[in-house]
Motif scaffolding. Sequence first.
Motif, short mmCIF file in Angstrom:
data_model
loop_
_atom_site.label_atom_id
_atom_site.label_comp_id
_atom_site.label_asym_id
_atom_site.label_seq_id
_atom_site.Cartn_x
_atom_site.Cartn_y
_atom_site.Cartn_z
N ASN A 393 11.61 -7.43 -4.76
CA ASN A 393 10.33 -6.72 -4.54
C ASN A 393 9.15 -7.55 -5.06
O ASN A 393 8.09 -7.59 -4.44
CB ASN A 393 10.34 -5.37 -5.25
N LYS A 396 8.50 -9.97 -2.46
CA LYS A 396 8.00 -9.36 -1.21
C LYS A 396 6.53 -8.91 -1.34
O LYS A 396 5.74 -9.05 -0.42
CB LYS A 396 8.85 -8.14 -0.85
N TYR A 397 6.21 -8.32 -2.50
CA TYR A 397 4.88 -7.72 -2.63
C TYR A 397 3.96 -8.59 -3.49
O TYR A 397 3.03 -8.08 -4.12
CB TYR A 397 5.01 -6.30 -3.19
N ASP A 421 5.01 -8.99 -11.80
CA ASP A 421 4.49 -9.89 -10.75
C ASP A 421 2.98 -9.83 -10.70
O ASP A 421 2.36 -8.92 -11.27
CB ASP A 421 5.11 -9.53 -9.40
N ILE A 426 0.41 -1.31 -7.12
CA ILE A 426 0.73 0.00 -6.50
C ILE A 426 -0.36 1.00 -6.91
O ILE A 426 -0.74 1.06 -8.09
CB ILE A 426 2.11 0.52 -6.96
N ILE A 434 7.49 6.00 -5.67
CA ILE A 434 8.17 4.79 -5.15
C ILE A 434 9.68 4.80 -5.39
O ILE A 434 10.40 4.04 -4.76
CB ILE A 434 7.56 3.49 -5.73
N TYR A 439 10.53 5.97 0.60
CA TYR A 439 9.09 5.95 0.36
C TYR A 439 8.59 4.50 0.36
O TYR A 439 9.14 3.65 -0.33
CB TYR A 439 8.72 6.64 -0.96
N ARG A 440 7.53 4.27 1.10
CA ARG A 440 6.90 2.94 1.12
C ARG A 440 5.40 3.13 1.05
O ARG A 440 4.85 3.99 1.76
CB ARG A 440 7.27 2.21 2.42
N VAL A 441 4.78 2.35 0.18
CA VAL A 441 3.33 2.52 0.01
C VAL A 441 2.61 2.10 1.30
O VAL A 441 1.81 2.84 1.85
CB VAL A 441 2.81 1.70 -1.20
N SER A 446 5.95 -3.21 4.47
CA SER A 446 7.37 -3.14 4.13
C SER A 446 8.22 -3.55 5.31
O SER A 446 9.24 -4.20 5.18
CB SER A 446 7.73 -1.71 3.74
N GLY A 451 11.71 -4.17 4.42
CA GLY A 451 12.08 -3.08 3.50
C GLY A 451 12.10 -1.73 4.20
O GLY A 451 11.35 -1.48 5.13
N VAL A 452 13.03 -0.85 3.73
CA VAL A 452 13.09 0.51 4.29
C VAL A 452 12.81 1.57 3.24
O VAL A 452 12.90 2.77 3.48
CB VAL A 452 14.45 0.80 4.95
N GLY A 453 12.50 1.13 2.02
CA GLY A 453 12.17 2.09 0.96
C GLY A 453 13.39 2.66 0.26
O GLY A 453 13.33 3.75 -0.32
N GLY A 455 15.42 0.46 -1.81
CA GLY A 455 15.73 -0.42 -2.94
C GLY A 455 15.51 0.22 -4.30
O GLY A 455 16.43 0.28 -5.13
N LEU A 456 14.31 0.74 -4.53
CA LEU A 456 14.00 1.30 -5.86
C LEU A 456 14.78 2.61 -6.13
O LEU A 456 15.14 2.88 -7.27
CB LEU A 456 12.50 1.55 -6.00
N SER A 480 2.32 -5.68 -10.73
CA SER A 480 3.13 -4.55 -11.23
C SER A 480 4.11 -5.06 -12.27
O SER A 480 4.52 -6.22 -12.24
CB SER A 480 3.92 -3.91 -10.09
#
Length: 488
Positions: A393, A396-397, A421, A426, A434, A439-441, A446, A451-453, A455-456, A480
């Motif tokens: 993540n 990615k972000y 990072d 967020i 999250i 859930y994806r911001v 994503s 990403g499909v939301g 992972g977290l 974050s």
Amino acid sequence: MNFLKIGIKFKLITFTASLLLTVILFLSILVLNGIKNYQNKEAEAALFKQKDMFEQYFSERSSSNNNNSVDNNIQLARGSIFNKPWLRNIPASLYNTKGELLSGFKTDGKLNENKDKEFMIQYAIDGKVSYVKVNDVIYFYSPIKYKNNIVAILELEYSVKENSLFYNNIKKMFLITGCFALALGIILGIFYFLTLTRDIYKMKNSVENIQKGNFDKIEQIDRNDELGELSKGLIFMSDTIEKNIEELKIERDTLSVAVDKLEKMDKQQKEFISNVTHEFKTPITTIKAYTDLIEIYNKDLDLIEEGTSNISKECDRLTAMVDSVLNLSALEKYDFEIHKNEVNLKEILDQICSRMMGKIKKNNLTLECDIEDIITTTDEENLRHIVINLIDNAIKYNKPNGSIHISSHRSEDKIILTVEDTGIGIAEDALDKIFEPFYRVESHRSRETGGVGLGLALVKKLVEKQRGTINVASKLKEGSKFSIEFSI
Ligand code: ADP
């Protein structure tokens, strides 16, 4: 309530008053009757004694006289009545056997009020003694015998005025003392019953308080009798009820929490399924679209190349999604065994970092590590999964030329592991969401990153399985920081 209060007191006082009255009445009747009987016997004895004395005196005088004719005897009897002063104590009269008055001596000068006089004289002539009481005077009639013959009839008038006076005085005394005792009894009764009823009402109030659930208002009555025991029983009962109610409340709360949890889980499950359906449909639609296009334009090599590349990407996405969904639902459903081993945390983190280094460099990012040498017991597979997801993540972000900072150190009996990072950050209102599945911001970003939301959501579950906690601190456009805490 007040009506009842008066009721009990009134009943108790009336009962005591009636009891007292009965006792006083019974006692006075008994004593007064005793007095009357005694007086009657005394009068009777005095009258018989007087008659016996007269008869004896008459007989002595007659026997000393030679003339024994009836008339002479009567004359003697007539004289006898006046001769001896002690015979005059009781007014007496003498009658012959025909019922005619021979002589009489009256000290009080009162008239003979006996209406049955004639009849009683006749009765005496027949040899029988009789007496009657008229207005405080006893009229006594007896035959006087000499040598077994009735020679005259003696009439005695015995005044019982003093006796009657005495009797009436006693009666009056009983009446006065009776009334006094009754009044005193009632007053004392009122005082006693006031304290008694006060305690009864205290208990009645306690019962009402138990009904209302005011258990702290129950009063104990300090008495060494049945009421005291009853009060103790009430307090015991109230304590038990209070305890039971408390237990019921706790059970109800637990149940309500469980119901809430179940409802939440049900909602989450429904959302999860709808999300899964949606997320699965998107790559399938893309795949289907490309296969349709390739089928139509099977000569267009550029399209075939683009299509196969996108189909492959979507397939990878699908595979990753299937893995995550299966993992997540398996974690949700089964209480997986944690395989804890003693591991060197630095070793594991170094391995992960070197594995991810290619991807980090590819994204023009730098990696800083600040890892303490810590030996701990943990489920290695889980730990790898968690850290890889967080670093992934952070890549990615992140922003171009950004950096990632990984640290782990020990604080008392805890290990704190952070992945920080310098990425997009967020928004505050999204921070607690999250960790929810799907859930994806920013869903488009994503999507771009694949990403499909999930992972977290998976990371959180894995951390919780290890009895750890995960927290995030973030600032939009600055970066974050994810922190995980485990017991050592
Ligand atoms: P995804 O597969 O979409 O990355 P995740 O569950 O890992 O799903 O993350 C959920 C969402 O949280 C992401 O879509 C993203 O918007 C946000 N997110 C996660 N990690 C970071 C991060 N390091 N920086 C910024 N946003 C993040």
